[in-house]
Structure formats: structure tokens, C-alpha cells
Design a protein around this motif. Structure first.
Motif, short mmCIF file in Angstrom:
data_model
loop_
_atom_site.label_atom_id
_atom_site.label_comp_id
_atom_site.label_asym_id
_atom_site.label_seq_id
_atom_site.Cartn_x
_atom_site.Cartn_y
_atom_site.Cartn_z
N VAL A 130 0.84 -1.19 0.00
CA VAL A 130 0.00 0.00 0.00
C VAL A 130 0.88 1.25 0.00
O VAL A 130 1.85 1.33 0.76
CB VAL A 130 -0.94 0.00 1.22
CG1 VAL A 130 -1.67 1.34 1.35
CG2 VAL A 130 -1.94 -1.14 1.13
N GLY A 131 0.55 2.19 -0.86
CA GLY A 131 1.31 3.43 -0.93
C GLY A 131 0.41 4.64 -0.76
O GLY A 131 -0.80 4.59 -1.01
N GLU A 132 1.03 5.75 -0.33
CA GLU A 132 0.29 6.99 -0.10
C GLU A 132 0.12 7.76 -1.41
O GLU A 132 1.00 7.75 -2.26
CB GLU A 132 1.08 7.83 0.91
CG GLU A 132 0.38 9.10 1.35
CD GLU A 132 1.25 9.90 2.31
OE1 GLU A 132 1.67 9.35 3.35
OE2 GLU A 132 1.51 11.08 2.02
N THR A 133 -1.00 8.43 -1.53
CA THR A 133 -1.23 9.28 -2.69
C THR A 133 -2.26 10.35 -2.32
O THR A 133 -2.49 10.59 -1.13
CB THR A 133 -1.67 8.44 -3.91
OG1 THR A 133 -1.73 9.29 -5.06
CG2 THR A 133 -3.02 7.78 -3.70
N VAL A 134 -2.84 11.00 -3.32
CA VAL A 134 -3.92 11.96 -3.05
C VAL A 134 -5.13 11.60 -3.90
O VAL A 134 -4.99 10.92 -4.92
CB VAL A 134 -3.51 13.42 -3.39
CG1 VAL A 134 -2.42 13.89 -2.46
CG2 VAL A 134 -3.09 13.52 -4.84
N ASP A 135 -6.30 12.07 -3.49
CA ASP A 135 -7.49 11.81 -4.30
C ASP A 135 -7.82 13.07 -5.12
O ASP A 135 -7.13 14.09 -5.03
CB ASP A 135 -8.66 11.33 -3.45
CG ASP A 135 -9.36 12.44 -2.68
OD1 ASP A 135 -8.82 13.58 -2.64
OD2 ASP A 135 -10.43 12.19 -2.12
N SER A 136 -8.90 12.95 -5.90
CA SER A 136 -9.26 14.03 -6.81
C SER A 136 -9.68 15.29 -6.07
O SER A 136 -9.80 16.36 -6.66
CB SER A 136 -10.40 13.55 -7.72
OG SER A 136 -11.49 13.11 -6.91
N ARG A 137 -9.91 15.18 -4.76
CA ARG A 137 -10.30 16.35 -3.98
C ARG A 137 -9.13 16.91 -3.17
O ARG A 137 -9.31 17.73 -2.28
CB ARG A 137 -11.44 15.98 -3.02
CG ARG A 137 -12.62 15.36 -3.75
CD ARG A 137 -13.58 14.68 -2.78
NE ARG A 137 -14.47 13.76 -3.49
CZ ARG A 137 -15.23 12.84 -2.89
NH1 ARG A 137 -15.19 12.73 -1.58
NH2 ARG A 137 -16.00 12.06 -3.59
#
Lengths: 497, 447
Positions: free
Chosen positions: B293-300
């Protein structure tokens, strides 16, 4: 048009929540004199977070609320059999007599556990038609590897060293090729025919004395029972090969058809699919393997067995045995016992008639959905399906809308999307498995959502492209995750001092 | 059972499908053996099933009812109530692999936190989302090293003090491959330096255990150097609870750390489900099997998490995949994450020390008995091998009369060790229990 709610705040990590000096669990003071610690072997720093118990409870409770599970809503994830997980299973598995026994206890002290394992093997044998079962494999893919190793061991034990080819239909499960590759076999893909069955001509061309076997998923990932199954098994057998059955889709067959009767020589069960044990957010599963008599000597041990027959008032004595030509153990100890307890409880409650009714209603529910969606979505292999079916998530007149968009939009209606983009032989595949535990009302609501989405695809496709809207998170940037690769969080510098 | 369908529902649904009866749904199935009699009993209600299962459970004697010193890879520890309370949340346990991250952030973030805490604990850069158990984690380490060298290095050095089940699992996994497994022929008494002597330029991986199967704790710094000098990798299999006290393998040069995570709040449950820990250096992350599992950002713009590096996985590479792992041990990883969050840096150190002191108290008391001695003189954590005046099997059998589970009979590993008992002592064993065990040992050895 749908009202969209505002996003909830992001949950901090346990490291964000840490404050030096806090602790959420304590242990008693030593009641014995202290020994000297081995100074040169001690660690200097242990950078774990520090939280009070209430913070831990609230943190993980809030995290849980960001999840969709069978308990929160419909979960028609194809080939995963997300049926209801009975609560009684959880109660029973936690009984001290099951949860607090050590795997290496003398057999005289665990007769209940061994008897339960033995009975589970017997039930699985009856349901599938196999002569022997090992409960050791930890999951479906683990059972596949076990099955392939058994096939290899069988050929080699007969001095048959030429058999290096494993045939895998293109409608088989995704892990099948990898399981065979791990055993050093050469993989050859066999196409499906126009009705979604294994193409017999293509199969025949590969049936020679280098054939180790064929791995078939039946019903296959199109949700179809292979109409040529008997011939497929015969062809492989005539060439001296063995047939491996991926039992992930057994939920369509209980009390209806036994895989062994068709000539499938070895098969794994998924207790976490067919037999209602929870999927746990991705494990633990359990993948027992069943085999015909000639393969029984190769099963991984230990296997539960009656080691002393019942005599008069005395019950039988159960023990653990290793088959004489066993491929060896595939994990430590005896298998996922806690999962096996749950599956056994489920089987006991259903009984002979209940098992058949479960499969019948799984097939009924899938066919009902297929019938109601047929006009709005293209179903490339359109015939009576088994427990699941595959439709295309695309329309020629709106080429920008993909199966993924439909899936994301379904979340706005409170549904987990179907399996996407599998099987690979269907364009923009949506693989739908409702399971038997869903009511007509739930299925109807799901149909209504999909019909609305089909209409939206044509009238306001942007709603699909930007979905989901009502979930706590929007679409996540997977490219960034793979590029930046942040796989851990750490304590802030100030807190780790 | 568990079916919501009414007769009216069934009728309406069959009509919508265009068939008359349920059987019609199966009329195109091939074969002449449809609807077989399975010979199984009729079903039962929950009330009846519960009584039946209660009876079966009561036919087992639990480690709580007896006095247990049995370990050998599975340990009786205290799991705080919060661990099971969180595991019992349906949102966690009735979800599946988080394929759809927008509605799976609970599972994903929990795994991310698990990965983080395992990396902290082991002193490694990255951890995966877990494997089935300690044995399969070791087998995956062997696979990873073999493929790291593209099959050009074929030798795998397995310590003879690696858990026998793990060694057997490695043999099963590699039975159809050209791996050459060495090291098991070395005497159990041997120091790590003897393993170093068989490492050569054909060696892909050295696997050791920490504490080892016999409970001993060695610093593997020199062995790691020897492995690295030959260009090989070294994997250290750990008991994660011991790392609350002991130097993490990352500090002495381990390339891979595997572990059996059961001591981190997971019940004994007759051998499973447990938790396979797998951590490595950042430079090997793409060689590591299993979910990640890796960290990212969502569309918001919100921070979120996804399964990542899935191009390593079998559903994309299919036959070129080197591992067929499809899931992880999600719920068990969650248990470990909750356990570690609760105990934190001070709690884990506290329980580790408690294990250490209790085991040393027991060892000192028993070694003072005539005829008993410690089989090895290396430092140990919470488990030690005891040489007894009688065969261990005989002692264990007599101890059962005292309601004591005496320990693991090492004669099952090697005939040379038939007089040796592997004794585990945890925070669950009170001084009273230990003293009772010591007096029982004194009595049974006199008979």
C-alpha cells in the motif's frame, strides 16, 4: 441530478496521533526477580507511536467507517462470492476451546479440534466427490500451487519426466498461470470458443506426452458451466495429463454437480468464498485441496485422520498423519484452523438441502440480474449463467465511457462495484456475482442504479467520468502512488527524540 | 438458511428469467450425474449449531485451563480487548482486498500503518502488506533472492536452527526448481560462523532465525558481512515481540526480515490464521512479492492510500510472475497494527522484558534441579532448550498428569535431541505457575 455531499476530513495516521508518554495497554509488574539484560544485544530506540487506548479505538473505528463491507452494503464482486458472513461463525471461532489451543498440543488434549478438522474434510469430500482432502493451504492461490505441485509429483513418481506443459484456458482465474510458473511448468493458453467453452480443437493440438495437465475454472470466469467439460477431461486424460479445477466458483455447484464426477482430478476449495467465512479485507482465507484416490498419497500433510477406530463406548481417536509420498507441508502447522471452524459451522447449519438451496439461489440471483440488465448492457456470452455473469461496460455511441466509470458511479448508490476488466476476453468487462444471500429488493435497487447509469452515460457522461461523488474519497491518483512510492510513515522528528 | 427469498420472490424472478422451475436453470449442464445425493445430514438452526460447536470446543483442553510452556513458533500471549473489538467490526472483516480505494480507505490506511510499524520494528525501509504465515514468508524470501540473481546463484543456505516447519515449507516450494539448499547438515550447536564458512559466490541467500528455533539470540553482524562479501543476501526471520527488546536486524545488515506475527495479539487458534511478516531494503522493493500500500492523493486533494506497484503482480504479468500471492493476511495485519498502536514503544518494551525475565527465572530454577541443564549457553529471549535426565517425550507425558503442557519435544527434530525440551515462558505464566512447573519437573525426573 444527484446531490453530492462534502468530503469528510482525512484521518490522521497513528504516527500523527502519537504523543510521547502515552500508552494504550499495560502489563503487570514482574513477580519474579529480574535477570541481567544482554546489553550488547539490546535495541537503543523503538520508534513506535504512543497513544492512549481511547485514541486507538476511535482511530480504528473511524478507519472502519471508511470501508465498504458485506455488512454495510451489496458487494457483487465477481468470482469473490461476497455472501453474508454469519455472526455465529465469529462467536464460535472465538470460543476458548478453539481460540486458545496450541497447534503442538498432544492429540489427546485436542480431540475436539482434530475431530472438527476430520469432519470438515468429510463434508468437503461429499460436496465435491473427492477421495481425500488436505486442509493445509492458506488461500485459493496457495491451494493452486499445492495442486500443481501434486500434479508434478504424480508424474515424476511414475518416472514420467517429459511432462512440462500446463494448459490454461483464457477464461481461467488470473493466478493460475503464476501458480504453474512457480512449479517450473511451461504455460500454454487455450482459447475459448464462441459459446465460452474451452475450444476443443485448440486443446486437442496440445494433448501429447509432454502434457502435465490443464487448469480449468468451472464455472469459468464468464460464469458459464463448460458444456464440453467431460470431453475436456477425457482429452487431457487420454494424453496422460491431469486436470486441475479452480474451485473458486464452487458456490454454483453444491448439491448440483460434483467436480470429481466430470474427471477433474484435483481441486482447491475457497472456504472464504463458498463457505461464508469472512474475507477480512484480503485474508485470511483457507484453500483446502481435494484429490482423487490416485493423488491422495501426494497431499500436503498433516491431515486429520482416525488413528484408532471407535470401540464399544470409546469414541475414535483422531490424530494427524502425513501421506506417504507427500509433497511436504506448504505452511507451518495445520492450516487456517480458525477459518475452518467458521466454515464447518456454516456447513452444519445448511446441511444437505441448505447447501443445494444456496447454490440454486446463487444461480437464480445471477440469472435474474442478467435478465434485467440484458437490454441496457451488452452480454457477449448470453446464455443461462451460473452464479455470475459478465457484461460489457461500454457503448459504441459513447466511446469515452468505460467500465471503470460505471464502477465508480455505482459507489454513489452505495454499491460495491463488480470485478472490473476480468476476464480479459471480454472488452471492458464487468463481472457480477450477487450471491444467494441478497434479496430481490437489493437486486432491483442495483438494477435501477445500473439502468440510471446507462442513461447517464448517454445524457451526462461527465457525472460518470468524475464519479464517485458521495463517497468519503474521490478517485485516487495511482500513478502518483507508484511514482513517488511512499510506503511508510514515521514519527515526526520532534516526537521520536 | 441465510436466504431472504420468499415464494413470491422466487416466482417473480423465475418469470423474469423466462424459466418455470429452479431446475430449469441447470438443464443445460452436461453429464448424467446432476443433483447427486451427498449423504450429508439435514441442517440445523443457529441455536443447535452453537450447542454442537460448544460441545466440540469443550472436548479440547486449552492453554488457559492447563499450565502451558509450549511455544516452538506459536505463543500464548495476552491480547488487549481492544484488538478483538476492532477486528470484530464488520466494516473491516466483511470487506475484501481493497480493489476500489474510494470505499476501502479503512483497510488501506490500516495496512499502511501496519507497514510503517513493521518497518520501524524491524529496522528496515519497507514492509509489504503481509504473507500467510512465517513459513510462507521465508519461502517467499527464498524465491525473491533466487529471482534477484535471475537464477544465476542457486545456493540457499538455511540455518539448521530455522524452524523445521519453515525449512520443510521451503523444500516444498522449491521441489520442482534447481535451487540447492545447504546448511541443514550443520550441527544444531554450531555458532553462526559455521554457516559463514559455506557461503560462496553461488550463494543467493542465507536464512537465519532471531531468536532461533532453540530460543538462542545471536548477533548476525559478521554473518551478514560474510554474505555481503560473497555478494549474497541475508534474510533474518524474527519473533516480532522480541524486537521490543532486541537490536533490530536492520542494524546488523539484514537485507530481508521475515517474521511470524502471531505474538502480536493473534490467538493461538490451533495453528492459524497467523501473520507472515516481510520487510526489506528500499532497493529491493520491486523484487518483493505480495501486496503493498502506498500513499497518494485523491481528486479532492485529500491524502489517501492505494495498492501500488501492482505491475509486479500475477494478474498483470500472469505467467511471468514469480509469485502467485493474491491476497495478504489482511485481518491479521490489522490485529498486529492495533496491538502495536496500543502498546506503543513503552508497552512493547515492557511486555518483551517481562517475557525475558520470566523465562530467565524459569531457566535458573530448572537448571538448579539435579539432572537438568540448559542445552545451549547462548543468550535467549523467552524460550530455551533444556537437557533433561529422561527423554523429553516421557517427561511431557508425565507432566500431563499435572495439567502441564511441558514444552516442545526436540526429539521430533533430531534423535540427538531426544532428551531436550524446548520451554517457552511468556507474560501469561505467573511465578506460581513457574514454581509449580519446577516442582513437577523435580518429581517426574525422580520416578
Amino acid at each position: 441530478m444527484t446531490e453530492f455531499t462534502a468530503p469528510k476530513p482525512v484521518e490522521p495516521t497513528v504516527y500523527d496521533l502519537s504523543s510521547p508518554g502515552r500508552q494504550g495497554a499495560y502489563f503487570p509488574q514482574p513477580d519474579i526477580p529480574l535477570a541481567d539484560l544482554p546489553e550488547d544485544l539490546l535495541r537503543q530506540d523503538l520508534p513506535l507511536p504512543e497513544l492512549a487506548e481511547i485514541d486507538v479505538v476511535r482511530h480504528f473505528t473511524r478507519l472502519s467507517q471508511l470501508n465498504h463491507g458485506v455488512d454495510t452494503g451489496f458487494y457483487p464482486l465477481g468470482s469473490c462470492t461476497m455472501k453474508f458472513n454469519p455472526k455465529i461463525n465469529e462467536v464460535v471461532a472465538r470460543l476458548p476451546g478453539f481460540a486458545q489451543i496450541h497447534p503442538l498440543q498432544p492429540i489427546e488434549t485436542v480431540q475436539g479440534a482434530l475431530g472438527l478438522m476430520y469432519e470438515t474434510q468429510e463434508w468437503l469430500k461429499a460436496i465435491s466427490g473427492y477421495d481425500a482432502v488436505s486442509l493445509q493451504p492458506a488461500a485459493g492461490a496457495h491451494g493452486e500451487l499445492t495442486g500443481v505441485l501434486i500434479i508434478r509429483a504424480y508424474h515424476l513418481a511414475r518416472g514420467d519426466h517429459k511432462r512440462v506443459k500446463m494448459l490454461i484456458p483464457d477464461s481461467a482465474h488470473g493466478t493460475n498461470p503464476a501458480s504453474s510458473a512457480m512449479s517450473g511448468l511451461e504455460i500454454i493458453e487455450i482459447p475459448s470458443d464462441a459459446r465460452g467453452n474451452v475450444d476443443l480443437e485448440a486443446l486437442r493440438a496440445h494433448c501429447d506426452d509432454t502434457l502435465a495437465g490443464l487448469m480449468i475454472t468451472n464455472p469459468n470466469t464468464l460464469g458459464l458451466f463448460d458444456e464440453n467439460l467431460t470431453e475436456v477431461c477425457q482429452l487431457v486424460h487420454q494424453a496422460g495429463g491431469l486436470v486441475y479445477g479452480d474451485g473458486a466458483n464452487l458456490n454454483a455447484l453444491m448439491g448440483i454437480a460434483r467436480p470429481a464426477d466430470y474427471g477433474i482430478d484435483v481441486m482447491h476449495f475457497n472456504l472464504h468464498k463458498t463457505f461464508s467465512t469472512p474475507h477480512g479485507g484480503g485474508g485470511p482465507g483457507s484453500g483446502p485441496v481435494g484429490v482423487t484416490a490416485k493423488l491422495a498419497p501426494f497431499l500436503p500433510g498433516p491431515i486429520a485422520a482416525v488413528v484408532e477406530e471407535a470401540a464399544g463406548e470409546e469414541p475414535p481417536l483422531y490424530g494427524l498423519v502425513n501421506p506417504e509420498q507427500s509433497i511436504g507441508r506448504v505452511k507451518a502447522f495445520h492450516g487456517h484452523f480458525g477459518v475452518i471452524v467458521r466454515a464447518f459451522t456454516y456447513m452444519l447449519m445448511l446441511g444437505e438441502e441448505g447447501l443445494r438451496a444456496a447454490s440454486e439461489h446463487a444461480v437464480l440471483n445471477a440469472n435474474y440480474l442478467q435478465a434485467r440488465l440484458r437490454d441496457a448492457y451488452h452480454i457477449p456470452y448470453d446464455r443461462i449463467c451460473m452464479h455470475e455473469f459478465v457484461m460489457e461496460g461500454r457503448w459504441e455511441d459513447v466511446p469515452d465511457v468505460h467500465a471503470l466509470d460505471i464502477s465508480k458511479r455505482l459507489m454513489d448508490f452505495g454499491f460495491h462495484p463488480p470485478t472490473n476488466y476480468f476476464p480479459l476476453i471480454v472488452h471492458e468487462a464487468l463481472m457480477i456475482e450477487p450471491t444467494e444471500t441478497e434479496s430481490k429488493e437489493t437486486l432491483d435497487a442495483f438494477v435501477e442504479a445500473l439502468l440510471q447509469i446507462a442513461e447517464e452515460a448517454h445524457t451526462q457522461p461527465e457525472v460518470l467520468k468524475t464519479a464517485p461523488h458521495n463517497t468519503p474519497f474521490g478517485r485516487l491518483d495511482e500513478v502518483k502512488a507508484a511514482r513517488d512510492l511512499v510506503l511508510c510513515c514515521w514519527l515526526p522528528e520532534s516526537a521520536s527524540a | 438458511m441465510f436466504l431472504p427469498h420468499t415464494d413470491a420472490d422466487r416466482e417473480a424472478m423465475l418469470r423474469a428469467i423466462g424459466v418455470k422451475r429452479m431446475e430449469d436453470l441447470f438443464k443445460n449442464l452436461p453429464g448424467d450425474h446432476l443433483f447427486p445425493e451427498l449423504g450429508l445430514p439435514p441442517g440445523m438452526t443457529e441455536m443447535e449449531a452453537r450447542a454442537e460447536l460448544q460441545g466440540i470446543a469443550e472436548a479440547n483442553e486449552t492453554v488457559a485451563e492447563m499450565v502451558s510452556f509450549l511455544g516452538a513458533g506459536a505463543y500464548h500471549h495476552y491480547s488487549p480487548a481492544t484488538v478483538d473489538a476492532i477486528l470484530s467490526r464488520g466494516e473491516f472483516y466483511t470487506a475484501y482486498t481493497p480493489y476500489q480505494p474510494e470505499i476501502s480507505q479503512g483497510t488501506l490506511q490500516a495496512i499502511f500503518e501496519y507497514q510503517s510499524m513493521i518497518a520501524s520494528l524491524t529496522g528496515m525501509d519497507v514492509s509489504n502488506a503481509s504473507h500467510y504465515d512465517g513459513a510462507t514468508a521465508v519461502a517467499e524470501a527464498v524465491n525473491m533472492a533466487y529471482h534477484h540473481f535471475r537464477g544465476k546463484r542457486k545456493k540457499i543456505v538455511l540455518s539448521p536452527a530455522l524452524h523445521p516447519h519453515y525449512r520443510e515449507t521451503v523444500h516444498t516450494y522449491t521441489r520442482d526448481s534447481d535451487y540447492q539448499i545447504v546448511g541443514e547438515e550443520i550441527a544444531f550447536e554450531a555458532a553462526p560462523s559455521e554457516l559463514a564458512s559455506i557461503i560462496d559466490m553461488d550463494t543467493a541467500l542465507v536464512v537465519v532465525q532471531y531468536p532461533d528455533f532453540f530460543g538462542r539470540v545471536f548477533d548476525f553482524s559478521e554473518l551478514a558481512s560474510a554474505a555481503h562479501q560473497a555478494g549474497a543476501l541475508i534474510a533474518v526471520h524474527v519473533n516480532p515481540l522480541a524486537l521490543g527488546l532486541l537490536k533490530p536486524p536492520g542494524e546488523f545488515g539484514a537485507d530481508i526480515v521475515t517474521g511470524e506475527g502471531q505474538p502480536l495479539g493473534i490467538p493461538l487458534s490451533y495453528g492459524g490464521p497467523y501473520l507472515g511478516i516481510f520487510a526489506t531494503r528500499e532497493k529491493y522493493v520491486r523484487k518483493m512479492a505480495g501486496r503493498l500500500v502506498g500513499e497518494t492523493v485523491d481528486s479532492r486533494g485529500q491524502r489517501g492510500y492505494v495498492l501500488t506497484l501492482s505491475t509486479r503482480e500475477q494478474h498483470i504479468r500472469r505467467e511471468r510472475a514469480t509469485s502467485n500471492i493474491c491476497t495478504n493476511q489482511g485481518l491479521m495485519a490489522l490485529a498486529a497494527a492495533v496491538y502495536l498502536s496500543l502498546l506503543g514503544k513503552n508497552g512493547l518494551r515492557q511486555v518483551a522484558e517481562l517475557n525475558y525475565h520470566k523465562a530467565h527465572y524459569a531457566a535458573t530454577q530448572i537448571a538448579a534441579l539435579p539432572g537438568f541443564e540448559l542445552a545451549f549457553d547462548a543468550p535467549f529471549f523467552n524460550e530455551f532448550a533444556l537437557r533433561c535426565p529422561l527423554p523429553a517425550a516421557e517427561i511431557n507425558e508425565q507432566l500431563l498428569d499435572y495439567d502441564i503442557l511441558g514444552g516442545y519435544d526436540l526429539g521430533q527434530v533430531s534423535a540427538d535431541l531426544s532428551h531436550c525440551l524446548l520451554v517457552a515462558v511468556t507474560e501469561m505464566n505467573s511465578r506460581e505457575e513457574i514454581d509449580y512447573f519446577v516442582s513437577a519437573l523435580a518429581e517426574v525426573s525422580h520416578d
